[in-house]
Design a protein around this motif. Structure first.
Motif, PDB file in Angstrom:
ATOM      1  N   VAL A   1       1.250  10.048   0.237  1.00 40.87           N
ATOM      2  CA  VAL A   1       1.886   9.126  -0.556  1.00 40.87           C
ATOM      3  C   VAL A   1       1.028   8.549  -1.687  1.00 40.87           C
ATOM      4  CG1 VAL A   1       3.054   6.689  -0.374  1.00 40.87           C
ATOM      5  CG2 VAL A   1       3.180   8.213   1.578  1.00 40.87           C
ATOM      6  N   THR A   2       1.729   8.702  -2.985  1.00 41.32           N
ATOM      7  CA  THR A   2       1.124   8.287  -4.076  1.00 41.32           C
ATOM      8  C   THR A   2       0.942   6.716  -4.114  1.00 41.32           C
ATOM      9  OG1 THR A   2       3.020   8.043  -5.362  1.00 41.32           O
ATOM     10  CG2 THR A   2       1.754  10.184  -5.641  1.00 41.32           C
ATOM     11  N   HIS A   3      -0.333   6.207  -4.631  1.00 39.40           N
ATOM     12  CA  HIS A   3      -0.317   4.782  -4.653  1.00 39.40           C
ATOM     13  C   HIS A   3      -1.396   4.460  -6.005  1.00 39.40           C
ATOM     14  CE1 HIS A   3      -3.137   6.746  -1.908  1.00 39.40           C
ATOM     15  NE2 HIS A   3      -4.097   5.902  -2.158  1.00 39.40           N
ATOM     16  N   SER A   4      -1.283   3.051  -6.211  1.00 37.86           N
ATOM     17  CA  SER A   4      -1.989   2.401  -7.018  1.00 37.86           C
ATOM     18  C   SER A   4      -1.774   0.945  -7.084  1.00 37.86           C
ATOM     19  CB  SER A   4      -1.717   2.680  -8.611  1.00 37.86           C
ATOM     20  OG  SER A   4      -0.423   2.615  -9.036  1.00 37.86           O
ATOM     21  N   GLN A   5      -2.372  -0.103  -7.816  1.00 40.67           N
ATOM     22  CA  GLN A   5      -2.236  -1.349  -7.513  1.00 40.67           C
ATOM     23  C   GLN A   5      -2.264  -2.174  -9.007  1.00 40.67           C
ATOM     24  OE1 GLN A   5      -2.436  -2.835  -4.145  1.00 40.67           O
ATOM     25  NE2 GLN A   5      -2.319  -0.571  -3.894  1.00 40.67           N
ATOM     26  N   ALA A   6      -1.639  -3.443  -8.852  1.00 45.04           N
ATOM     27  CA  ALA A   6      -1.696  -4.141 -10.183  1.00 45.04           C
ATOM     28  C   ALA A   6      -1.805  -5.482  -9.543  1.00 45.04           C
ATOM     29  CB  ALA A   6      -0.524  -3.859 -10.924  1.00 45.04           C
TER      30      ALA A   6
ATOM     31  N   PRO B   1      -4.648   6.571 -12.878  1.00 45.60           N
ATOM     32  CA  PRO B   1      -3.442   6.927 -12.674  1.00 45.60           C
ATOM     33  C   PRO B   1      -2.808   6.953 -11.133  1.00 45.60           C
ATOM     34  CG  PRO B   1      -4.334   8.224 -14.334  1.00 45.60           C
ATOM     35  CD  PRO B   1      -5.277   7.372 -13.737  1.00 45.60           C
ATOM     36  N   PRO B   2      -1.497   6.895 -10.522  1.00 44.69           N
ATOM     37  CA  PRO B   2      -1.342   7.009  -9.097  1.00 44.69           C
ATOM     38  C   PRO B   2      -2.074   8.320  -8.585  1.00 44.69           C
ATOM     39  CG  PRO B   2       0.680   6.468 -10.523  1.00 44.69           C
ATOM     40  CD  PRO B   2      -0.517   6.609 -11.340  1.00 44.69           C
TER      41      PRO B   2
ATOM     42  N   MET C   1       4.226   1.818   4.126  1.00 46.11           N
ATOM     43  CA  MET C   1       4.191   0.580   5.316  1.00 46.11           C
ATOM     44  C   MET C   1       3.714  -0.504   4.715  1.00 46.11           C
ATOM     45  SD  MET C   1       2.106   0.253   8.762  1.00 46.11           S
ATOM     46  CE  MET C   1       0.374   0.253   7.966  1.00 46.11           C
ATOM     47  N   LYS C   2       4.311  -1.620   4.895  1.00 46.68           N
ATOM     48  CA  LYS C   2       3.550  -3.054   4.420  1.00 46.68           C
ATOM     49  C   LYS C   2       3.674  -3.674   5.800  1.00 46.68           C
ATOM     50  CE  LYS C   2       4.161  -7.252   1.845  1.00 46.68           C
ATOM     51  NZ  LYS C   2       5.028  -8.272   1.143  1.00 46.68           N
ATOM     52  N   TYR C   3       2.689  -4.640   5.914  1.00 46.99           N
ATOM     53  CA  TYR C   3       2.458  -5.581   7.115  1.00 46.99           C
ATOM     54  C   TYR C   3       2.048  -7.022   6.435  1.00 46.99           C
ATOM     55  CZ  TYR C   3       0.695  -7.493  11.382  1.00 46.99           C
ATOM     56  OH  TYR C   3       0.632  -8.129  12.654  1.00 46.99           O
TER      57      TYR C   3
ATOM     58  N   TYR D   1       3.933   2.443  -4.144  1.00 45.59           N
ATOM     59  CA  TYR D   1       3.945   3.155  -2.789  1.00 45.59           C
ATOM     60  C   TYR D   1       4.855   4.375  -2.704  1.00 45.59           C
ATOM     61  CZ  TYR D   1       4.393   3.881   2.289  1.00 45.59           C
ATOM     62  OH  TYR D   1       4.477   4.282   3.649  1.00 45.59           O
ATOM     63  N   GLY D   2       4.615   5.767  -3.401  1.00 45.63           N
ATOM     64  CA  GLY D   2       5.603   6.515  -3.520  1.00 45.63           C
ATOM     65  C   GLY D   2       6.401   6.054  -5.047  1.00 45.63           C
TER      66      GLY D   2
END
Length: 264
Positions: A216-221, A172-173, A1-3, A197-198
């Motif tokens: 749900v796998t997640h990481s950021q850049a 890592p995710p 989900m993105k808001y 997001y996945g």
């Protein structure tokens, strides 16, 4: 989900996650309060609540106590937050030209002492992580407010990350059975990042939010040139702390002797 939030926020409480509209978040609710000088707002939720001051000067009043606190911004200064159990009346008075307060809520019938926490009261005040790993690709500052190790009654695992420009975090995710949300700010404000997001990814900008439901796998850049801040909040389940599972095929990058291109 993105808001994607309204820009700028309207005065008052700006809802971003609700239990009714986002059942995948398992009862976690979130919004941002935008205030101007002399504004007064009253809150009394039948939930555990964290009021995280993002910027500005405000006076918190609760249970016969009153404290005025100031945080110029969430990138350079440590956390200031009020953590209260359900049915705690809280009044917030804005003492500066503008102020923003993040409000995280969830059901919790347990009782505990309402507390105003500053950086030195948090589980982790401002810890540099990622140094010496992955060719410094994951250097960031982590501020963990609390979890069940220092607040056994809570249903939250919550904190902030200040993510250096051009770097990764939460890599890592990884995944866990608990839902989690990230609320973003960028410096300068026109910056952006990518939220894994996945098997998909979202482009995230200032005041956006992503919500990761169960597993749900997640990481950021973060884009080069732009510092990224995110408030992360996990809704704990049962009476246990989370168990995080890293995506196995990418786990090798954190090994001490990992070799990266162009090395052979």
């Amino acid at each position: 989900m993105k808001y994607t939030s309204k820009k700028p926020f309207e005065k008052g409480y700006n809802e971003m996650i609700s239990a009714v509209e986002h059942p995948e978040m398992m009862g976690m609710e979130y919004g941002v309060v935008a205030m101007e000088n002399t504004d007064v707002m009253n809150f009394d939720y039948a939930q555990e609540v964290v009021y995280d001051l993002l910027s500005g000067e405000v006076t918190f009043t609760w249970e016969g106590k009153m404290e005025t606190v100031e945080r110029k911004d969430c990138f350079h200064e440590g956390a200031i937050l009020l953590h209260v159990p359900e049915n705690t009346k809280v009044t917030i008075t804005c003492q500066s030209e503008k102020a923003e307060i993040a409000v995280c809520r969830t059901e919790n019938k347990k009782t505990f002492e309402a507390r105003l926490l500053r950086a030195e009261d948090c589980l982790c005040a401002n810890e540099e992580r990622g140094a010496g790993q992955m060719n410094e690709c994951s250097t960031r500052m982590v501020r963990t407010f609390f979890d069940r190790s220092n607040c056994p009654e809570t249903n939250f695992f919550i904190g902030e990350v200040v993510h250096f420009p051009g770097k990764w975090s939460s890599y890592p995710p990884h995944q866990h059975v608990e839902p989690e949300m990230y609320y973003y700010k960028f410096l300068p404000e026109n910056g952006y990042g990518l939220a894994e997001y996945g098997d998909d990814a979202y482009k995230v900008k200032n005041n956006d939010l992503t919500g990761m439901p169960c597993n749900v796998t997640h990481s950021q850049a973060a884009a080069p040139g732009y510092a990224e801040y995110y408030l992360w909040c996990i809704r704990l389940q049962d009476d246990k702390n989370i168990v995080t599972t890293v995506v196995e095929e990418h786990a090798w990058v954190t090994e001490e002797d990992a070799k990266f291109f162009p090395e052979r």
